[in-house]
Motif scaffolding. Sequence first.
Motif: not given
Length: 396
Positions: A198, A322, A352
Amino acid sequence: MKSVTDLGDLRGQRVLVRCDLNVPLDGDTITDDGRIRASLPTINQLREAGAKVIVLAHLGRPKGKVNSEFSLAPAARRLSELLDAEVTLADDVVGDSARATVEALADGQVAMLENVRFEPGEESKDDGERSELADKYAALGDAFVSDGFGVVHRKQASVYDLASKLPSAAGGLVEAEVEVLQKLTGDAARPYVVVLGGAKVSDKLNVIANLIRTADTLVIGGGMVFTFLAAQGHEVGKSLLESDQIDAVKGYLDEAASGGKQIILPTDIVVAPEFAADAPATVVRADEMPKDQLGLDIGPESAERFAAVIEKAHTVFWNGPMGVAEMEAFAKGTRAVAEALTKVDGLSVVGGGDSAAAVRDLGFADDDFGHISTGGGASLEYLEGKDLPGLSVLAD
Ligand code: ADP
Ligand code: MG
């Protein structure tokens, strides 16, 4: 924590329920309604108990000012569709419209107040200001249910202060999220792998110190990679970099090495000359990044290696894409990691907002994973061992 059933007979009671309906929007179209769906069980439980249900929620960051751009109207519409029942949205948060809307509710019906962040008291650092607003919320209800897991790490009026003004309980979503996180902090089945990526690099770097102690292996991708590569003395070109964190990162690498823990970094990177979906992408060695390009995904060799490590684990927690997974050209690393999580023999958790949206966008189903958490920041702070105000206020 008290449960909804501990609140006693709710028939005819006005129950305020804090939900996290902070969904991603494109104009007024909801692009991922996962958080609204996750709120349904508790709202339905309250309706079935005969309560008058009043939903409190926020959307975006209107910063204490009324701003129609951040109206909860799209969320109220979607909630109404999913419940197959009317959801009346008040024009204000605690004003005449809110009072009239609550007044008009029959048992089992649902209403929503406008975005709580239209009120300056909601996110105020001043205890008195927050308390004053919480009193106004409390005047609209007889009991409070805290079910917005994504905000329980915030000391805000509708999350924290309100809970001490009325008989309060944790909703089923908060309970379920906490139950999963407890498995990740207690005696998790090993190997235990944490995958971090992230863009909120500085926030997430803080978590690492703690995770090195709990997990066996840390796999690093996304925008965080470049601070690690820089700490190892490599060129990172125009990539995302937190140069003031390089020393801290060196410390984590040393600590992991001396503690017998592994920090796995990518060995190849997908780079492009600019941050754009159609920029010409090439794969380079992680220690040979060109000065004039930026890293936008992990490379294919890294994706394969990450997947192999993840598949062998019995516990996996993953937060952060990623690469720039919103762009097809830079989504391959995220897809490979998601795929690997679906093969884990044990508990796999995705946490998330952007990570959850990314896996759904890439075509994965929620039940491909052990759990998709509705809260990124809240999950990470819980795993860090921090006290979450919205949870501790619910302790009996
Ligand atoms: P989450 O919401 O799951 O906690 P973050 O908000 O921290 O995750 O990060 C998500 C964002 O990170 C995505 O918008 C993605 O495009 C971005 N991102 C991932 N890798 C990179 C990178 N190498 N460079 C820039 N942005 C990145
Ligand atoms: Mg995010």
